[in-house]
Write a protein that holds these residues in place. Structure first.
Motif, short mmCIF file in Angstrom:
data_model
loop_
_atom_site.label_atom_id
_atom_site.label_comp_id
_atom_site.label_asym_id
_atom_site.label_seq_id
_atom_site.Cartn_x
_atom_site.Cartn_y
_atom_site.Cartn_z
N CYS A 5 0.84 -1.21 0.00
CA CYS A 5 0.00 0.00 0.00
C CYS A 5 0.87 1.25 0.00
O CYS A 5 1.77 1.38 0.83
CB CYS A 5 -0.90 0.02 1.22
N VAL A 6 0.59 2.15 -0.92
CA VAL A 6 1.37 3.39 -0.99
C VAL A 6 0.43 4.59 -1.05
O VAL A 6 -0.53 4.62 -1.80
CB VAL A 6 2.34 3.40 -2.20
N ASN B 288 4.49 8.39 0.80
CA ASN B 288 4.68 8.33 2.25
C ASN B 288 5.97 7.56 2.55
O ASN B 288 6.15 6.44 2.05
CB ASN B 288 3.47 7.62 2.87
N ASP C 109 5.96 3.96 3.26
CA ASP C 109 5.52 3.12 2.15
C ASP C 109 6.68 2.82 1.20
O ASP C 109 6.72 1.76 0.55
CB ASP C 109 4.36 3.79 1.40
N LEU D 176 -0.63 -0.68 -4.49
CA LEU D 176 -2.01 -0.20 -4.43
C LEU D 176 -2.06 1.18 -3.80
O LEU D 176 -1.45 1.41 -2.75
CB LEU D 176 -2.85 -1.18 -3.59
N SER D 177 -2.79 2.09 -4.44
CA SER D 177 -2.99 3.39 -3.81
C SER D 177 -4.46 3.78 -3.91
O SER D 177 -5.11 3.50 -4.91
CB SER D 177 -2.11 4.47 -4.46
N VAL D 178 -4.95 4.41 -2.87
CA VAL D 178 -6.30 4.96 -2.88
C VAL D 178 -6.14 6.47 -2.86
O VAL D 178 -5.52 7.00 -1.94
CB VAL D 178 -7.08 4.50 -1.62
N PRO E 12 -8.76 5.83 7.18
CA PRO E 12 -8.13 4.50 7.31
C PRO E 12 -9.10 3.32 7.25
O PRO E 12 -8.81 2.32 6.59
CB PRO E 12 -7.42 4.59 8.66
N THR F 223 2.10 -2.55 4.56
CA THR F 223 1.74 -1.13 4.58
C THR F 223 2.79 -0.41 5.42
O THR F 223 3.57 -1.02 6.14
CB THR F 223 0.36 -0.88 5.22
N GLY F 224 2.76 0.92 5.35
CA GLY F 224 3.59 1.70 6.26
C GLY F 224 2.96 1.65 7.64
O GLY F 224 1.79 1.29 7.78
N LYS F 225 3.73 2.01 8.67
CA LYS F 225 3.10 2.00 10.00
C LYS F 225 2.21 3.22 10.17
O LYS F 225 1.27 3.21 10.94
CB LYS F 225 4.15 1.91 11.11
N GLN F 226 2.48 4.26 9.40
CA GLN F 226 1.80 5.53 9.65
C GLN F 226 1.91 6.40 8.42
O GLN F 226 2.97 6.46 7.81
CB GLN F 226 2.49 6.17 10.85
N ALA F 227 0.82 7.05 8.05
CA ALA F 227 0.89 8.06 6.99
C ALA F 227 1.26 9.37 7.66
O ALA F 227 0.67 9.73 8.69
CB ALA F 227 -0.45 8.17 6.28
N SER G 231 -2.33 8.54 11.51
CA SER G 231 -3.34 7.68 12.15
C SER G 231 -2.75 6.40 12.73
O SER G 231 -3.12 5.97 13.80
CB SER G 231 -4.42 7.29 11.14
N ASN G 232 -1.86 5.75 11.96
CA ASN G 232 -1.29 4.46 12.39
C ASN G 232 -2.40 3.42 12.56
O ASN G 232 -2.57 2.86 13.64
CB ASN G 232 -0.50 4.66 13.69
N GLN G 233 -3.19 3.20 11.53
CA GLN G 233 -4.35 2.32 11.66
C GLN G 233 -4.51 1.29 10.54
O GLN G 233 -4.98 0.17 10.80
CB GLN G 233 -5.65 3.15 11.68
N1 LIG Z 1 -5.02 6.28 0.64
C1 LIG Z 1 -4.17 5.26 0.81
N2 LIG Z 1 -3.75 4.52 -0.24
C2 LIG Z 1 -2.88 3.50 -0.08
N3 LIG Z 1 -2.38 3.14 1.09
C3 LIG Z 1 -2.75 3.86 2.18
C4 LIG Z 1 -3.66 4.94 2.10
N4 LIG Z 1 -3.83 5.43 3.35
C5 LIG Z 1 -3.05 4.71 4.16
N5 LIG Z 1 -2.39 3.75 3.46
C6 LIG Z 1 -1.43 2.75 3.97
O1 LIG Z 1 -1.60 2.58 5.36
C7 LIG Z 1 -0.44 3.01 6.07
C8 LIG Z 1 -0.85 3.61 7.39
O2 LIG Z 1 -1.65 4.75 7.18
P1 LIG Z 1 -2.49 5.46 8.33
O3 LIG Z 1 -3.23 4.40 9.05
O4 LIG Z 1 -3.39 6.41 7.61
O5 LIG Z 1 -1.50 6.18 9.20
C9 LIG Z 1 0.29 3.92 5.11
O6 LIG Z 1 1.67 3.94 5.39
C10 LIG Z 1 -0.02 3.25 3.77
O7 LIG Z 1 0.83 2.15 3.55
#
Ligand SMILES: Nc1ncnc2c1ncn2[C@@H]1O[C@H](COP(=O)(O)O)[C@@H](O)[C@H]1O
Ligand SMILES: Cc1cc2nc3c(=O)[nH]c(=O)nc-3n(C[C@H](O)[C@H](O)[C@H](O)COP(=O)(O)OP(=O)(O)OC[C@H]3O[C@@H](n4cnc5c(N)ncnc54)[C@H](O)[C@@H]3O)c2cc1C
Lengths: 248, 309
Positions: free
Chosen positions: A6-7, A36, A39, A61-63, A94, A115-119, A124-126
């Motif tokens: 996920c990116v 990110n 990512d 994958l990206s949203v 998230p 996925t990354g741990k956090q955007a 959020s980290n979710q």
């Molecule tokens: N819109 C998005 N599209 C793709 N991957 C996402 C998106 N939002 C969050 N992620 C993935 O979820 C991880 C954690 O994001 P978050 O929970 O928003 O902090 C990010 O590092 C991405 O790998």
């Protein structure tokens, strides 16, 4: 096995975000956007697993908006095989991102979702944990080291007290921390090659996901600013200050 | 409103991080606790004494020993059948579990809250703390992680909660705990230290970091932190990292040594009461948030400072 990575397209980490004067959000007009950073680490890890012969295909994958194509092209240039953009101009929370990831995973059946741990925009980290919950699969969050052993993956995790190791049955979800690896730069030839790699465009509705926000943002404001301090000329003056404060 | 608070513990005693969460929860309503672990009865007894606590749910089962999210999230989701809000500290344990609970309940988690503004309204930092969002949840239940530095700690004694044993789903069987390498240190823990001395990339290597930073910290009875650059370069372990994606600290005094002051670092320490910076570059951004700045070569200044204290 396939890896789904996920990116997210976010404000570049070098840019200092500015709150909009009307308090509705952060000004992203004409601001440099990038993948990110966590990512990038996720993509890199998938590539290393492919280089080790563990992963056979990497799907990025990206949203997000149409511009998130650029982020996906970066992932392809680094070494992902193909990409999926789930296109929407809405801000997707998230939980909804996780539902979309689950939808894509349902079609692709990856052995690993990274996925990354956090955007670094919503902090959020979710998403990773939510994907794991929705799919009923195990999670290795804040990964410092990832080792696939047969039908399981061993994940060393960065935790508050140090490091912790868990073993997860595949398929599993891994979220990356900073020390997992150092992402490579895409070479010019690879950037050229990435242009012809497949990039499919979908919509949240294709996965039956409603992206209507659950959290209403009432206001976005500046954090309190610290008032300007003083400079002391030498160590003696610093010692005097510390004594004044009762610290020394 | 009935809240359920995740008690952070090591199966022996309650961790401090729990106390700020109790304060946040008490702003929403009745405070119930969950102690999930193995052989953790004493933890539940201790938790019941926290000021303002009603019921303490004790889930004692081998499946919960290491707080594996796969095992504890379904337990919490079950308990949420008769609670309105789940709150956990924004520690690595809380961050690992809470989103898993939120997804099981089909609610959007509110991460890292700084304040409770109303029944369903909270503030939280976004963009490395460069903006503060006020958000209102429209979900039926709340799942929240709490920033420890933003709430006062509830008194650990004086309460009279009642411990009640509960059981939940057994081991999900998809994950297992292999081991841990936890740092042992005589120094105060970062998130509760009154004084912190942090070192950055300028400290050169692990040996130099120890020789320069540790004596100063010991003189001040301070905790030791570091920038990401110092951790990445292996001067100190990962749990020393202060910042947006490391630990959030707000001590009485934070001394930044050879740290430039990138926004990701500032995000983790700019709520400290007094910030002191030692850096040889007078234009380093750290000086924009420092109350007291000393422009100097740290290799002269820090040993001199340590000697004069
Ligand atoms: N819109 C998005 N599209 C793709 N991957 C996402 C998106 N939002 C969050 N992620 C993935 O979820 C991880 C954690 O994001 P978050 O929970 O928003 O902090 C990010 O590092 C991405 O790998
Ligand atoms: C996704 C992401 C997350 C991140 N999360 C964090 C985080 O949580 N925490 C964090 O800290 N960083 C984080 N960073 C990294 C951050 O952007 C900076 O790179 C990092 O904080 C820099 O560390 P530093 O200040 O030690 O090093 P530098 O920026 O290299 O600064 C070194 C400083 O030392 C000074 N100096 C050098 N020699 C001397 C001397 N002899 N005497 C005195 N001063 C000297 C220099 O003037 C300079 O200001 C993150 C980055 C990304 C992309």
């Amino acid at each position: 096995m396939k890896a789904l990575v996920c990116v997210k397209r976010v404000i570049d980490y070098n840019v200092k975000p500015r709150v909009k004067s009307d308090g509705t959000g952060v000004d992203l007009a004409n601001v440099k956007m990038s993948m990110n950073p966590f990512d990038e680490i996720a993509v890199e890890e998938a590539i290393r697993l492919k280089e080790k012969g563990v992963v056979t295909e990497i799907i990025a994958l990206s949203v997000g908006p149409q511009k998130a194509q650029e982020t996906l092209r970066t992932a392809l240039a680094m070494g992902a095989d193909r990409a999926i953009l789930v296109q929407t101009d809405d801000e997707v929370e998230p939980l909804a991102v996780a539902k979309i990831v689950k939808g894509v995973a349902g079609e692709e059946a990856p052995g690993l979702i990274i996925t990354g741990k956090q955007a670094i925009d919503d902090d959020s980290n979710q998403v990773g944990q939510m994907v794991a919950a929705l799919m009923g699969r195990p999670q290795g969050t804040f990964a410092n080291e990832v080792t696939v052993e047969g039908d399981s993956v061993v994940v060393k995790r960065e935790v508050d007290g140090g490091l912790e190791t868990v073993k997860l049955a595949l398929p599993a979800i891994v979220t990356t921390d900073l020390r997992l690896n150092e992402p490579r730069y895409a070479s010019l030839p690879n950037i050229m090659k990435a242009k012809s790699k497949p990039l499919a465009t979908k919509a949240p509705g294709d996965y039956g996901v409603d992206t209507a926000p659950r959290l209403k943002t009432l206001k976005v404001s500046e954090p309190p600013v610290r008032s300007a301090g003083i400079k002391v000329p030498d160590v003696d003056a610093l010692v005097a200050k510390l004594k004044e404060m009762g610290v020394a | 409103m009935k809240t359920l608070v995740w008690v952070e513990h090591d199966n022996a005693s309650v961790k401090d991080a729990t106390l700020a969460v109790v304060t946040a929860a008490s702003k929403l309503g009745e405070v119930h606790l969950l102690v999930a672990g193995k052989g953790c009865g004493a933890v539940a007894e201790e938790a019941a004494k926290i000021e303002g606590v009603g019921k303490v749910h004790l889930a004692d089962d081998a499946a919960y020993e290491h707080a594996l999210a796969e095992n504890v999230a379904p337990l919490i989701a079950d308990l949420m059948g008769h609670h309105d809000a789940f709150l956990a500290p924004a520690t690595t344990t809380g961050k690992n579990i809470a989103p898993r609970v939120a997804a099981l309940l089909d609610v959007m988690q509110i991460s890292d809250i700084l304040s409770v503004e109303g029944e369903k309204t909270f503030t939280r930092p976004i963009y490395a703390g460069n903006a503060i969002a006020t958000v209102e949840s429209t979900d039926a239940k709340l799942v929240i992680t709490v920033r420890g530095t933003a709430f006062a700690k509830a008194a650990p004694t004086g309460g009279s909660g009642v411990v009640e044993a509960v059981s939940g789903p057994s081991d999900a069987g998809t994950s297992s705990f292999v081991g841990s390498e936890l740092a042992k240190s005589e120094r105060p823990e970062l998130t509760s230290a009154k004084i912190i001395v942090s070192g950055g990339r300028a400290l050169k290597d692990s040996e130099t970091f120890k020789q320069v930073i540790f004596p100063l910290a010991d003189k001040l009875n301070a905790g030791v932190g570091a920038s990401r650059a110092a951790v990445d370069a292996g001067y100190v372990p990962n749990d020393y990292q202060v910042g947006q994606t490391g630990k959030i600290v707000a001590p009485e005094v934070y001394i930044a040594v050879g740290i430039s002051g990138a926004i990701q670092h500032l995000a983790g320490m700019k709520d400290s009461k007094t910030i002191i910076a030692i850096n040889k570059d007078e234009d380093a951004p750290i000086f924009q948030v420092a109350d007291i700045g000393l422009v100097a070569d740290l290799f002269n200044a820090v040993p001199e400072l340590t000697g004069k204290l």
